[in-house]
Design a protein around this motif. Structure first.
Motif: not given
Ligand code: 1AL
Ligand code: ZN
Ligand code: ZN
Length: 453
Positions: A276, A319-325, A278, A317
């Protein structure tokens, strides 16, 4: 000596010259190197004032980073000239060459280029040159952009990540190459190719590996060699060592081909990317350690010609670190400021020398963008672009020393060798141990290979 001063001489016990590293006095006049005095020689021109003596710190040609995405105008919140060129100055980079995409509009027409120049003027702490872009149907814009000062063009063979910079098909390349015949400029390829679709591999979500064998077709560096390379072609950010034999074959067949890799493919390996994470995502992806060692060998063998940052930041935001997708995160790594220590930390253990570093990060990159007559090495007549650094000094990448617009870099917390102390552009100190001039001095804009305005 304070930041912003215009120097008349730089003295060091370790000046990296073409053939040796030795004590030398670099005499500067009007922003140019006029003499390099070695072996204790003095000269009538030896100045009396504004002399910077750096003792046994290394003095080397300033880094020329020919692959930097400054996304201004349009996505200045991703990165802009003020912060990009400050971080360049803090990293010993004295010239950056700005990529034609992620800005809106992209640099694909003369008008768009002129808009970019307008935005960059007065904001650059280091010299800045600009690549144009080849997209479907803009072939008639290419010659006017060359006349206005771009040294070459970037194109993509797969989706570029931004819709306003579409990738090209063979027919577009035919049209562009016909226009560029005989201009002496270079065509840069993002040479990933979308292969046949494969069933999405069963991987735990959010790993870089998923990206490597993605369900978007197996994206690889399937090197798509531009047919009958009638102009100088350059492969950007080579990630896969599988392409090395193809490159060698193309050269044997006479293709005028140069190749770069980036600091992240040489310093980061897929095995070390946490699930995750990313902020490590880039296109093409970071591959395994075995592949990395093959890239180093190709660098040592001179098959890969240069090393650049491919600084391609975005807002946190995206980089989608919250989903790590990895599949939906922005592909691009923020690293401009740390290229020299990143390279040197790994290269010093592999027997590379300071001369190799100048060749790979200054000389060959300056040559790629047509400014080798004034940048990329220390010699009378060249711009007095210098980096003063200590290859043996270890430091930690802390958020407080990062000048990029967005601080999210995979190198946070990493300990590197090669602290930069002073950066000098055309005889002016633009960085001095954390200090910058209040305003950029002069117009660090290189719109023609041989002139700055
Ligand atoms: N639109 C981009 O900035 N793309 C860049 N992104 C990377 N390399 O991850 C590139 O150089 O292709
Ligand atoms: Zn690219
Ligand atoms: Zn790039």
């Amino acid at each position: 000596m304070e930041v912003g001063s215009e120097l008349t001489m730089v003295r060091s016990k370790r000046v990296v010259l073409n053939s040796r590293t030795c004590p030398a006095d670099i005499v500067i006049k009007g922003g140019k190197i006029v003499e390099i005095l070695t072996d204790g020689r003095t000269s009538a021109q030896t100045p009396r004032e504004k002399i910077l003596d750096v003792g046994d710190l290394v003095v080397m040609a300033g880094i020329v980073d020919s692959h930097v995405h400054v996304n201004e105008p349009g996505r200045t919140d991703w990165e802009g000239y003020w912060t990009a060129t400050k971080s360049a100055a803090a990293g010993g980079i004295t010239t950056i060459v700005d990529m034609p995409l992620n800005s809106i509009p992209p640099t694909t027409t003369l008008e768009n280029f002129q808009m970019k120049l307008q935005m960059a003027r007065g904001q650059c702490f280091v010299d800045t040159a600009f690549w144009g872009g080849v997209i479907p149907g803009n072939q008639s814009a290419l010659l006017p952009m060359i006349k206005a000062g771009v040294p070459g063009f970037k194109c993509f063979l797969i989706h570029s990540g931004v819709d306003e910079f579409p990738h090209v098909a063979e027919v577009d390349l035919e049209a562009a190459m016909a226009e560029l015949q005989g201009t002496g400029c270079v065509l840069l390829f993002h040479a990933e190719k979308e292969l046949e679709r494969v069933n999405p591999p069963i991987h735990s979500e959010g790993k870089n590996k998923t990206l490597e064998e993605s369900s978007l077709g197996t994206l690889r560096d399937g090197l798509v060699l531009p047919f009958h390379c009638v102009i100088h072609c350059h492969i950007v950010h080579l990630s896969s060592a599988e392409a090395v034999p193809i490159i060698q074959e193309a050269r044997k067949a006479g293709a005028p081909l140069t190749v770069e890799t980036t600091h992240h493919y040489l310093s980061l390996a897929a095995e070390e990317i946490p699930t995750g994470a990313t902020h490590y995502k880039c296109c093409p992806p970071i591959r395994g350690r075995c592949n990395q060692e093959k890239l180093w060998s190709a660098l040592k063998a001179g098959i890969i010609d240069m090393v650049v940052s491919d600084h391609s930041p975005c807002t946190a935001d995206l980089k989608r670190l919250e989903t790590g997708d990895f599949m939906t995160a922005w592909g691009g790594i923020s690293s401009l400021q740390f290229g020299l220590p990143l390279f040197w930390t790994a290269a010093r253990q592999r027997g590379f020398t300071l001369h190799d570093t100048v060749n790979l990060m200054c000389k060959n990159t300056a040559k790629l963008c047509g400014i080798e007559d004034r940048k990329g090495s220390l010699a009378p007549g060249k711009d007095a672009d210098l980096v003063v650094w200590n290859p043996d000094k270890e430091f930690e990448v802390k958020e407080s020393i990062i000048y990029h617009k967005n601080k999210l870099t995979p190198y946070l917390g990493r300990r590197l060798y090669g602290e930069v102390f002073i950066t000098i552009v055309r005889g002016n100190i633009v960085y001095l141990q954390g200090q910058f001039p209040t305003l950029p001095s002069g117009e660090h804009i290189l719109v023609n290979a041989n002139s700055a305005t």
